[in-house]
Motif scaffolding. Sequence first.
Motif, PDB file in Angstrom:
ATOM      1  N   SER A  56       0.961  -1.166  -0.127  1.00 14.89           N
ATOM      2  CA  SER A  56      -0.065   0.061   0.171  1.00 14.89           C
ATOM      3  C   SER A  56       0.865   1.192  -0.016  1.00 14.89           C
ATOM      4  O   SER A  56       1.701   1.429   0.856  1.00 14.89           O
ATOM      5  CB  SER A  56      -0.869   0.125   1.233  1.00 14.89           C
ATOM      6  OG  SER A  56      -1.585   1.434   1.231  1.00 14.89           O
ATOM      7  N   ASP A  58      -0.205   4.449   0.826  1.00 15.67           N
ATOM      8  CA  ASP A  58      -0.536   5.017   1.857  1.00 15.67           C
ATOM      9  C   ASP A  58       0.462   4.741   3.242  1.00 15.67           C
ATOM     10  O   ASP A  58       0.918   5.301   4.032  1.00 15.67           O
ATOM     11  CB  ASP A  58      -1.917   5.038   2.301  1.00 15.67           C
ATOM     12  CG  ASP A  58      -2.888   5.655   1.065  1.00 15.67           C
ATOM     13  OD1 ASP A  58      -2.380   6.458   0.454  1.00 15.67           O
ATOM     14  OD2 ASP A  58      -4.039   5.406   1.117  1.00 15.67           O
ATOM     15  N   SER A  80      -6.079  -0.024   4.584  1.00 12.24           N
ATOM     16  CA  SER A  80      -5.704  -0.873   3.515  1.00 12.24           C
ATOM     17  C   SER A  80      -6.135  -2.191   3.506  1.00 12.24           C
ATOM     18  O   SER A  80      -6.583  -2.814   2.661  1.00 12.24           O
ATOM     19  CB  SER A  80      -4.108  -0.699   3.248  1.00 12.24           C
ATOM     20  OG  SER A  80      -3.453  -1.226   4.357  1.00 12.24           O
ATOM     21  N   GLU A 370      -9.573  -0.551  -4.653  1.00 16.93           N
ATOM     22  CA  GLU A 370      -8.489  -0.405  -3.869  1.00 16.93           C
ATOM     23  C   GLU A 370      -6.996  -0.344  -4.297  1.00 16.93           C
ATOM     24  O   GLU A 370      -6.127  -0.064  -3.806  1.00 16.93           O
ATOM     25  CB  GLU A 370      -8.568  -1.467  -2.747  1.00 16.93           C
ATOM     26  CG  GLU A 370      -9.584  -1.550  -1.819  1.00 16.93           C
ATOM     27  CD  GLU A 370      -9.862  -0.175  -1.056  1.00 16.93           C
ATOM     28  OE1 GLU A 370      -9.009   0.276  -0.759  1.00 16.93           O
ATOM     29  OE2 GLU A 370     -11.401   0.037  -0.909  1.00 16.93           O
ATOM     30  N   ILE A 372      -5.443  -2.849  -5.266  1.00 16.01           N
ATOM     31  CA  ILE A 372      -4.503  -3.979  -4.878  1.00 16.01           C
ATOM     32  C   ILE A 372      -4.439  -4.851  -6.100  1.00 16.01           C
ATOM     33  O   ILE A 372      -5.455  -5.391  -6.705  1.00 16.01           O
ATOM     34  CB  ILE A 372      -5.284  -4.725  -3.701  1.00 16.01           C
ATOM     35  CG1 ILE A 372      -5.476  -3.641  -2.687  1.00 16.01           C
ATOM     36  CG2 ILE A 372      -4.567  -5.927  -3.503  1.00 16.01           C
ATOM     37  CD1 ILE A 372      -6.348  -4.209  -1.556  1.00 16.01           C
TER      38      ILE A 372
END
Length: 421
Positions: A56, A58, A80, A370, A372
């Motif tokens: 992630s 972030d 996350s 997201e 991902i």
Amino acid sequence: MTDQQQPLPAHTSTPRTAVPQSNRVLREILRGSVVTSILAVVVALVVGGVLIALTSEDVREAAGYFFARPGDTFSAIWQSVAGGYEALFRGAIYNTRAEDVATGIRPLTNTLGNAAPLIAAGLGVALAFRVGMFNIGAQGQILFGAALSALLTFRLDLPLAIQLPLTLAAGILGGAIWAGIAGIIKARTGAHEVILTIMLNYIAVYLVDWMVSTAGVLQKAGSNQPISAATPEGAQFAPLFGAAFPNLDVGFLIVIAATVFVWWLLERSSLGLRMRAVGENPHAARAAGISVKRIYVYAMLFAGGLAGLAAMNQIQGAVTTGFDSHIDAGFGFDAITVALLGRSRAWGTFAAGILFGALKAGSYSMQASEGIPVDIVLVVQALVVLFVAAPPLVRTIFFLPKDESEKSARARARAARKAVA
């Protein structure tokens, strides 16, 4: 010395406290394969969460000033991981952001649709496992099943009541033939089925490549692309709940019927008893009068037929616009994972196929909402297999009771250390 002062006999000992029946039942449940498999999935999801946090942006940004504001890092990690698995749930089970129930349950129908070919192919691999055979040729069996079905039935213009079952039967027959080749060669010569099925996979890939690239064989008329003609409308599986849920069709009901059949075959039929006997000990089975060679052929025929059913779920359901040598979509090798996770049991394989179908359906939602990578889900799948294949590791992580084989192994290890000392 009086009677009251007489010493107790030497053989008298303090009676042991009986272990309550409920404790024994609980210990057996905790040591069982079902609990171990569930906990293996839990561990895999935890490790997958760690990977989600590590990838992630972030989290990496917040970690840059961790010592100044550590709470930001932990908040980013939670957001996350929770966001990723919430997206997985929305993409696989129920879309909580949908405006109506019909839209909300569509992810579940996608999961079941994705699971259908996985379950069918997984049942074939699991059945072979129970006979002591490592069938890794589901890819080739799927390809040849699809090719034979198209070759024999796509040009027919028959009513739906005839066209659909005929196309289905041809695909199952094609998978059985392709697997039966390996079974017969193994029975006749003793050649190992792993080598045979690997080579048959390659042959099937290149054979189907040639068939869909050659006019007059399987190539779509008027096209120079390596693709077959579309599946006839009369051979296509109808959606179970209408056009609003296109990914869940009649093929899923056929897969349920196949699961019931495999369960009955292995657990209730006399042929299944002989198959399990051969899987446990072929030498003892041969001494008991069982034809081991014949059982090998039967097992591969059934396994290939189930892989052919997976092919039909593809060309009669998910991919009806034409197919090529990639029609197996990786199901052939994923089936091995599904069979291992299902402990080579019919309903265990069914549940494992649903799980992997959910992971596949949810992975796209994770990536879209997201950011991902889909590869994270593939890592989770690999971790599930890793932990399922190592029950002692899972029991150690969760402090579960050891089974008898583990206890005896530890006792032997202690005895060996004492002997060395």
